[in-house]
Design a protein around this motif. Sequence first.
Motif, PDB file in Angstrom:
ATOM      1  N   UNK A   8       0.843  -1.202   0.000  1.00 60.80           N
ATOM      2  CA  UNK A   8       0.000   0.000   0.000  1.00 60.80           C
ATOM      3  C   UNK A   8       0.879   1.253   0.000  1.00 60.80           C
ATOM      4  N   UNK A   9       1.940   1.214   0.792  1.00 61.47           N
ATOM      5  CA  UNK A   9       2.853   2.367   0.851  1.00 61.47           C
ATOM      6  C   UNK A   9       3.427   2.670  -0.540  1.00 61.47           C
ATOM      7  N   UNK A  10       3.879   1.621  -1.213  1.00 61.66           N
ATOM      8  CA  UNK A  10       4.494   1.831  -2.531  1.00 61.66           C
ATOM      9  C   UNK A  10       3.456   2.346  -3.523  1.00 61.66           C
ATOM     10  N   UNK A  11       2.229   1.853  -3.430  1.00 60.19           N
ATOM     11  CA  UNK A  11       1.211   2.318  -4.362  1.00 60.19           C
ATOM     12  C   UNK A  11       0.877   3.794  -4.096  1.00 60.19           C
ATOM     13  N   UNK A  12       0.905   4.219  -2.837  1.00 66.27           N
ATOM     14  CA  UNK A  12       0.682   5.641  -2.531  1.00 66.27           C
ATOM     15  C   UNK A  12       1.836   6.483  -3.089  1.00 66.27           C
ATOM     16  N   UNK A  13       3.060   5.982  -2.927  1.00 63.72           N
ATOM     17  CA  UNK A  13       4.217   6.715  -3.478  1.00 63.72           C
ATOM     18  C   UNK A  13       4.092   6.829  -5.002  1.00 63.72           C
ATOM     19  N   UNK A  14       3.640   5.747  -5.631  1.00 63.21           N
ATOM     20  CA  UNK A  14       3.482   5.776  -7.100  1.00 63.21           C
ATOM     21  C   UNK A  14       2.446   6.815  -7.507  1.00 63.21           C
ATOM     22  N   UNK A  15       1.349   6.865  -6.747  1.00 63.62           N
ATOM     23  CA  UNK A  15       0.303   7.842  -7.072  1.00 63.62           C
ATOM     24  C   UNK A  15       0.831   9.268  -6.899  1.00 63.62           C
ATOM     25  N   UNK A  16       1.637   9.471  -5.853  1.00 62.04           N
ATOM     26  CA  UNK A  16       2.221  10.803  -5.623  1.00 62.04           C
ATOM     27  C   UNK A  16       3.156  11.167  -6.772  1.00 62.04           C
ATOM     28  N   UNK A  17       3.960  10.188  -7.212  1.00 64.71           N
ATOM     29  CA  UNK A  17       4.896  10.456  -8.324  1.00 64.71           C
ATOM     30  C   UNK A  17       4.120  10.829  -9.587  1.00 64.71           C
ATOM     31  N   UNK A 127       1.547  11.659   4.823  1.00 63.09           N
ATOM     32  CA  UNK A 127       2.922  12.077   5.122  1.00 63.09           C
ATOM     33  C   UNK A 127       3.910  11.409   4.161  1.00 63.09           C
ATOM     34  N   UNK A 128       3.668  10.114   3.879  1.00 60.63           N
ATOM     35  CA  UNK A 128       4.523   9.392   2.919  1.00 60.63           C
ATOM     36  C   UNK A 128       4.503  10.079   1.564  1.00 60.63           C
ATOM     37  N   UNK A 129       3.278  10.393   1.108  1.00 61.55           N
ATOM     38  CA  UNK A 129       3.119  11.032  -0.202  1.00 61.55           C
ATOM     39  C   UNK A 129       3.743  12.428  -0.195  1.00 61.55           C
ATOM     40  N   UNK A 130       3.579  13.169   0.924  1.00 58.99           N
ATOM     41  CA  UNK A 130       4.146  14.522   1.019  1.00 58.99           C
ATOM     42  C   UNK A 130       5.667  14.463   0.898  1.00 58.99           C
TER      43      UNK A 130
END
Length: 295
Positions: A8-17, A127-130
């Motif tokens: 889930x963390x990686x998918x949120x990072x991907x969405x942020x990117x 926060x991860x995405x930020x």
Amino acid sequence: MTEGGATLEESVRQRARAKLAEADQLLRAVDEGWAPPPFDPLLVALALGIRCAPVAEPWLEDAMIFVQEGRPTILYRPERPRARTSFNIFHEIAHTLFPDYLSNPRYRHPRRPRLFEPEGRLEYLCDLAATEFLMPMDLFSADLKASGFGAGRAEALATRYGASLEAVCLRMMEVDAESCALVLVEPRRQLKRGEWRELERWMELPPQGGQRLRATYAVLSERFRREGLTFPTCLALGQRNCLDRAARSRKLVAGPERLELGRGQSQDFYVEALPLTTHPSRRGRVPVLGFFYPR
Ligand SMILES: [Zn+2]
């Protein structure tokens, strides 16, 4: 937790990117001066159709997002330190990656929810995405590779990304370039003498007078973990240790240190102690980040 194979963390990072790439593409087309990093959160918001308005409302802790006349709107406190304001605005932009901000007419955080509460989980992911918006991992890890890992690089990276020293050091740990434990030591979080005495008895520490410091947190790099090492948050160090010298001098101090782990165990480290501010403190010591490299 996984979502389509990725965590889930990686998918949120991907969405942020993906969001950042969308804004970046648009800004490159319309603004000749756009040459990140740093990524200006106000311009990124503008490119994504999010309105930002500075307010001086005392009820507003840092920032909030809500929908006004059909348009996502972020209110923020402009007088906060710049790096913090940037992070806060990116945190609010990150809320648009999740559908539920639409259903909240006023998405306010009177109290930051705990991680185990559903809202706490969402805050953690924002926060991860930020962090990904502020210091995109591919750029950051390339910079770190070029400049090298360590406390001495933090200030230049903080300037380059418009981020705080602490955020940059935590990001360095995610890159996992070195076997290292990162600890934050704050004067206001120290234990009382009696509490230490109890802990010393329990840890079976040698009674002679080294210095005892409590870490607010300790973050371990993956390499550090893979070596099977652990790290205590109650630090039993020598009397004139690097962390204390950096906290008093407000200058970077480095050198070898032996850390008592209790019950007759100890571990040798090379330590870099980075003060988080150059401003004097009423307590005589300032907060310090310690990089512990096992030897
Ligand atoms: Zn939030």
